[in-house]
Design a protein around this motif. Structure first.
Motif, short mmCIF file in Angstrom:
data_model
loop_
_atom_site.label_atom_id
_atom_site.label_comp_id
_atom_site.label_asym_id
_atom_site.label_seq_id
_atom_site.Cartn_x
_atom_site.Cartn_y
_atom_site.Cartn_z
N LYS A 41 -22.31 -15.72 -24.92
CA LYS A 41 -22.85 -14.74 -24.84
C LYS A 41 -24.39 -14.96 -25.07
N SER A 42 -24.83 -15.66 -25.66
CA SER A 42 -26.37 -15.98 -25.95
C SER A 42 -26.91 -16.73 -24.65
N ILE A 43 -26.13 -17.56 -24.04
CA ILE A 43 -26.61 -18.04 -22.70
C ILE A 43 -26.67 -16.91 -21.64
N GLU A 44 -25.90 -16.02 -21.60
CA GLU A 44 -26.20 -14.83 -20.67
C GLU A 44 -27.03 -13.88 -21.06
N LEU A 45 -27.53 -14.13 -22.29
CA LEU A 45 -29.01 -13.05 -22.49
C LEU A 45 -30.19 -13.99 -22.50
N ASN A 46 -30.05 -15.16 -21.89
CA ASN A 46 -31.03 -16.32 -21.68
C ASN A 46 -31.69 -16.69 -23.05
N LYS A 47 -31.04 -16.79 -24.23
CA LYS A 47 -31.15 -17.20 -25.62
C LYS A 47 -31.36 -18.44 -25.99
N LEU A 48 -30.91 -19.29 -24.92
CA LEU A 48 -30.57 -20.72 -25.05
C LEU A 48 -31.65 -21.47 -24.07
N LYS A 49 -32.64 -22.48 -24.95
CA LYS A 49 -33.51 -23.32 -23.96
C LYS A 49 -33.45 -24.87 -24.29
N CYS A 50 -33.67 -25.63 -23.48
CA CYS A 50 -33.81 -26.97 -23.61
C CYS A 50 -35.07 -27.50 -23.19
N ASN A 51 -35.99 -28.01 -23.98
CA ASN A 51 -37.09 -28.54 -23.54
C ASN A 51 -37.98 -27.36 -22.71
N GLY A 52 -37.83 -26.24 -23.42
CA GLY A 52 -38.54 -24.97 -22.70
C GLY A 52 -38.01 -24.41 -21.70
N SER A 53 -37.07 -24.88 -20.92
CA SER A 53 -36.30 -24.39 -19.87
C SER A 53 -35.01 -23.60 -20.17
N ILE A 54 -34.89 -22.17 -19.67
CA ILE A 54 -33.59 -21.52 -19.88
C ILE A 54 -32.42 -22.39 -19.54
N ILE A 55 -31.35 -22.35 -20.30
CA ILE A 55 -30.21 -22.88 -19.98
C ILE A 55 -29.17 -21.96 -19.38
N ARG A 56 -28.40 -22.05 -18.34
CA ARG A 56 -27.70 -21.05 -17.59
C ARG A 56 -26.09 -21.58 -17.94
N LYS A 57 -25.88 -22.48 -18.05
CA LYS A 57 -24.39 -23.05 -18.12
C LYS A 57 -24.19 -23.68 -19.36
N ALA A 58 -23.02 -23.39 -20.08
CA ALA A 58 -22.46 -24.08 -20.99
C ALA A 58 -22.30 -25.54 -21.10
N SER A 59 -21.92 -25.85 -19.76
CA SER A 59 -21.76 -27.51 -19.64
C SER A 59 -23.07 -28.20 -19.33
#
Length: 309
Positions: free
Chosen positions: A44-62
């Motif tokens: 749900k957090s990914i769907e809301l663009n609330k997860l980043k890695c090294n400053g880039s938004i993560i769009r896949k849980a995998s």
């Protein structure tokens, strides 16, 4: 791990991933174990663009992590529905001690949810009939079926738990006859037919439903009432109650509901919502078994559209 509390319902986490293992780890598995939370909450957090890695938004849980990656994660905790009574002008077309029938206008959500925790039709119903708060599902008491926000028409509400259980079972066993009126672009050929295509959540766009091979059974019948220039006014009967069922099915045959920007496209005709109206319902009363039959006209905004085309 650094934790910054924004408010009572939301937390932000920022930390560096490090590992000596050679096999890369999925970001959702890592967060689920690290924070002791379910993976669907991370999704749900990914769907809301609330997860980043090294400053880039993560769009896949995998997404696979590498040692040294900097993770910024905002955990959104769903708000509980606000069932506070609100004064809302509601048109009741029938009411007795067991059930209510409402002429729902377009533009209002039926019951509170994550994105719309209050100011819904149910808040108004609870203002008029407070006892319904204890009927059925505590998060959406009394509600036995729904209409989309921009769909107008007849809605049944249970006033006690016996009615709630009986109506719920009647919907499941398809003992309630529901009809809709809608307008679509183009002339349908054949002029009437059945759409029998399974529906599930869209594989990529979570706000949409889609025809999916292994989805839930969905059955829709349509019949052309009349053709108006290059438009078709249809009578629709549904036998299952999947989310967005009519809209998905008509779009799948190349005739999306007029004004439906989610499953169709923008149109040149000025319409502020999709042209879909639940105009007729027939069912046995959940307590006394009397035949109940209700039919209502198109609202003014949809009549205006018919005059324009």
């Amino acid at each position: 791990m650094n934790i910054i509390s924004k408010n009572l319902n939301q937390k932000e986490y920022s930390f560096q991933y490090s590992t000596e293992k050679s096999n890369p780890q999925r970001i959702d598995n890592f967060l689920a174990k690290k924070l002791n939370i379910p993976r669907n909450q991370i999704q749900k957090s990914i769907e809301l663009n609330k997860l980043k890695c090294n400053g880039s938004i993560i769009r896949k849980a995998s997404f696979l992590l590498s040692s040294g990656d900097i993770i910024d994660f905002e955990l959104y905790i769903e708000q509980k529905p606000d069932l506070s009574p609100e004064k809302i002008n509601i048109e009741y077309i029938y009411k007795d001690k067991d059930i209510l029938l409402i002429n729902k206008p377009a533009g209002i959500i039926v019951h509170p949810g994550t994105k719309n925790p209050k100011h819904t039709l149910l808040n108004g119903i609870l203002n008029d009939f407070p006892e319904i708060k204890y009927v059925g599902n505590p998060e959406r008491p009394g509600i036995v079926h729904r209409l989309d926000k921009e769909t107008s028409g007849i809605l049944i509400v249970a006033r006690n738990n016996i009615s709630f259980d009986n109506l719920t079972n009647m919907f499941k066993s398809r003992d309630i006859h529901k009809e809709y009126i809608c307008l679509v672009k183009g002339i349908l050929n054949p002029v009437e037919g059945t759409i029998d295509s399974p529906i599930s959540r869209h594989p990529k766009l979570k706000i949409k439903q889609a025809i999916v091979k292994n989805g839930k059974e969905a059955l829709t019948k349509y019949k052309t009432i009349k053709n108006i220039n290059d438009f078709s006014l249809l009578k629709i009967q549904i036998f299952t109650g999947r989310m967005h069922q009519i809209r998905v099915h008509l779009s799948s045959i190349g005739h999306p509901v007029l004004g439906d920007s989610l499953y169709g496209s923008k149109n040149k005709i000025l319409i502020k919502r999709h042209f879909l109206h639940a105009n007729k319902i027939i069912f046995a009363h959940p307590i006394n078994n009397n035949l109940m039959k209700f039919q209502i006209d198109l609202p003014k905004d949809l009549k205006t559209i018919l005059n324009k085309i």
